[in-house]
Design a protein around this motif. Sequence first.
Motif, PDB file in Angstrom:
ATOM      1  N   TYR A 105       4.229  21.072  15.185  1.00 30.49           N
ATOM      2  CA  TYR A 105       5.400  21.945  15.094  1.00 30.49           C
ATOM      3  C   TYR A 105       5.817  22.244  13.661  1.00 30.49           C
ATOM      4  O   TYR A 105       6.813  22.893  13.431  1.00 30.49           O
ATOM      5  N   HIS A 106       5.080  21.719  12.697  1.00 24.83           N
ATOM      6  CA  HIS A 106       5.345  21.921  11.279  1.00 24.83           C
ATOM      7  C   HIS A 106       6.714  21.358  10.864  1.00 24.83           C
ATOM      8  O   HIS A 106       7.335  21.813   9.921  1.00 24.83           O
ATOM      9  N   GLY A 107       7.189  20.365  11.616  1.00 24.66           N
ATOM     10  CA  GLY A 107       8.454  19.715  11.263  1.00 24.66           C
ATOM     11  C   GLY A 107       8.293  18.886  10.005  1.00 24.66           C
ATOM     12  O   GLY A 107       7.221  18.336   9.729  1.00 24.66           O
ATOM     13  N   PRO A 108       9.350  18.763   9.202  1.00 24.50           N
ATOM     14  CA  PRO A 108       9.281  18.002   7.945  1.00 24.50           C
ATOM     15  C   PRO A 108       9.295  16.492   8.189  1.00 24.50           C
ATOM     16  O   PRO A 108      10.288  15.930   8.633  1.00 24.50           O
ATOM     17  N   LEU A 109       8.187  15.839   7.905  1.00 22.09           N
ATOM     18  CA  LEU A 109       8.069  14.401   8.144  1.00 22.09           C
ATOM     19  C   LEU A 109       8.970  13.580   7.217  1.00 22.09           C
ATOM     20  O   LEU A 109       9.385  12.484   7.574  1.00 22.09           O
ATOM     21  N   ALA A 110       9.299  14.109   6.052  1.00 21.07           N
ATOM     22  CA  ALA A 110      10.150  13.370   5.110  1.00 21.07           C
ATOM     23  C   ALA A 110      11.550  13.166   5.662  1.00 21.07           C
ATOM     24  O   ALA A 110      12.280  12.299   5.196  1.00 21.07           O
ATOM     25  N   GLU A 111      11.943  13.951   6.671  1.00 24.57           N
ATOM     26  CA  GLU A 111      13.254  13.787   7.290  1.00 24.57           C
ATOM     27  C   GLU A 111      13.225  12.756   8.412  1.00 24.57           C
ATOM     28  O   GLU A 111      14.243  12.489   9.039  1.00 24.57           O
ATOM     29  N   GLY A 112      12.055  12.181   8.666  1.00 22.61           N
ATOM     30  CA  GLY A 112      11.897  11.200   9.731  1.00 22.61           C
ATOM     31  C   GLY A 112      12.115   9.787   9.248  1.00 22.61           C
ATOM     32  O   GLY A 112      12.747   9.547   8.219  1.00 22.61           O
ATOM     33  N   LEU A 113      11.582   8.837   9.994  1.00 20.21           N
ATOM     34  CA  LEU A 113      11.706   7.440   9.609  1.00 20.21           C
ATOM     35  C   LEU A 113      10.378   6.742   9.829  1.00 20.21           C
ATOM     36  O   LEU A 113       9.534   7.210  10.580  1.00 20.21           O
ATOM     37  N   VAL A 114      10.210   5.633   9.152  1.00 20.28           N
ATOM     38  CA  VAL A 114       8.995   4.834   9.274  1.00 20.28           C
ATOM     39  C   VAL A 114       9.299   3.680  10.216  1.00 20.28           C
ATOM     40  O   VAL A 114      10.284   2.962  10.039  1.00 20.28           O
ATOM     41  N   GLU A 162       0.828  -1.207   0.000  1.00 18.57           N
ATOM     42  CA  GLU A 162       0.000   0.000   0.000  1.00 18.57           C
ATOM     43  C   GLU A 162       0.865   1.260   0.000  1.00 18.57           C
ATOM     44  O   GLU A 162       1.976   1.262   0.520  1.00 18.57           O
ATOM     45  N   ILE A 163       0.317   2.344  -0.550  1.00 18.08           N
ATOM     46  CA  ILE A 163       0.963   3.653  -0.511  1.00 18.08           C
ATOM     47  C   ILE A 163      -0.055   4.643   0.036  1.00 18.08           C
ATOM     48  O   ILE A 163      -1.197   4.697  -0.424  1.00 18.08           O
ATOM     49  N   TYR A 164       0.381   5.406   1.046  1.00 15.66           N
ATOM     50  CA  TYR A 164      -0.486   6.382   1.697  1.00 15.66           C
ATOM     51  C   TYR A 164       0.038   7.788   1.435  1.00 15.66           C
ATOM     52  O   TYR A 164       1.250   8.009   1.383  1.00 15.66           O
ATOM     53  N   ALA A 165      -0.866   8.738   1.295  1.00 17.32           N
ATOM     54  CA  ALA A 165      -0.507  10.143   1.127  1.00 17.32           C
ATOM     55  C   ALA A 165      -0.910  10.883   2.395  1.00 17.32           C
ATOM     56  O   ALA A 165      -2.056  10.768   2.855  1.00 17.32           O
ATOM     57  N   ILE A 166       0.054  11.627   2.956  1.00 15.90           N
ATOM     58  CA  ILE A 166      -0.213  12.406   4.161  1.00 15.90           C
ATOM     59  C   ILE A 166       0.383  13.803   3.978  1.00 15.90           C
ATOM     60  O   ILE A 166       1.220  14.014   3.102  1.00 15.90           O
ATOM     61  N   GLY A 167      -0.045  14.737   4.796  1.00 14.95           N
ATOM     62  CA  GLY A 167       0.562  16.063   4.789  1.00 14.95           C
ATOM     63  C   GLY A 167       2.037  15.936   5.120  1.00 14.95           C
ATOM     64  O   GLY A 167       2.432  15.107   5.940  1.00 14.95           O
ATOM     65  N   ALA A 168       2.870  16.727   4.494  1.00 21.46           N
ATOM     66  CA  ALA A 168       4.311  16.577   4.596  1.00 21.46           C
ATOM     67  C   ALA A 168       4.913  17.165   5.868  1.00 21.46           C
ATOM     68  O   ALA A 168       6.110  17.022   6.100  1.00 21.46           O
ATOM     69  N   HIS A 169       4.088  17.827   6.687  1.00 21.88           N
ATOM     70  CA  HIS A 169       4.618  18.466   7.889  1.00 21.88           C
ATOM     71  C   HIS A 169       3.797  18.084   9.109  1.00 21.88           C
ATOM     72  O   HIS A 169       2.592  17.904   9.029  1.00 21.88           O
ATOM     73  N   CYS A 170       4.484  17.976  10.252  1.00 22.79           N
ATOM     74  CA  CYS A 170       3.846  17.704  11.540  1.00 22.79           C
ATOM     75  C   CYS A 170       2.808  18.783  11.820  1.00 22.79           C
ATOM     76  O   CYS A 170       3.072  19.971  11.638  1.00 22.79           O
ATOM     77  N   THR A 171       1.640  18.379  12.279  1.00 20.91           N
ATOM     78  CA  THR A 171       0.574  19.346  12.536  1.00 20.91           C
ATOM     79  C   THR A 171       0.831  20.186  13.785  1.00 20.91           C
ATOM     80  O   THR A 171       0.248  21.249  13.932  1.00 20.91           O
TER      81      THR A 171
END
Length: 96
Positions: A55-64, A44-53
Amino acid sequence: MADQQAPPAGPDLSKGVTPSEFTGQMLLGHVGDEEVLLVRSGPEIYAIGAHCTHYHGPLAEGLVVGEDPELDAKRFRTTEQGISLITQPMIDRLNT
């Protein structure tokens, strides 16, 4: 001089994404002016907002976490119920 807003990151996801563009577990792109993060979870592939709601931190810099319980158990503390307990020092060790 007027402030220039940077264009949204990554590909325009409203046009679709080819498998060659989405090779990892996450892909940062946009739909219109909104940055969107695609996250692969098994087939599956999910689409989410790219920033933490919060602190507006960039989620793409995180990990799954949660996709590979054995890997999670090696990297983090995992309870008998399979819940991964993650601290900042544990994340810092991943980057060394």
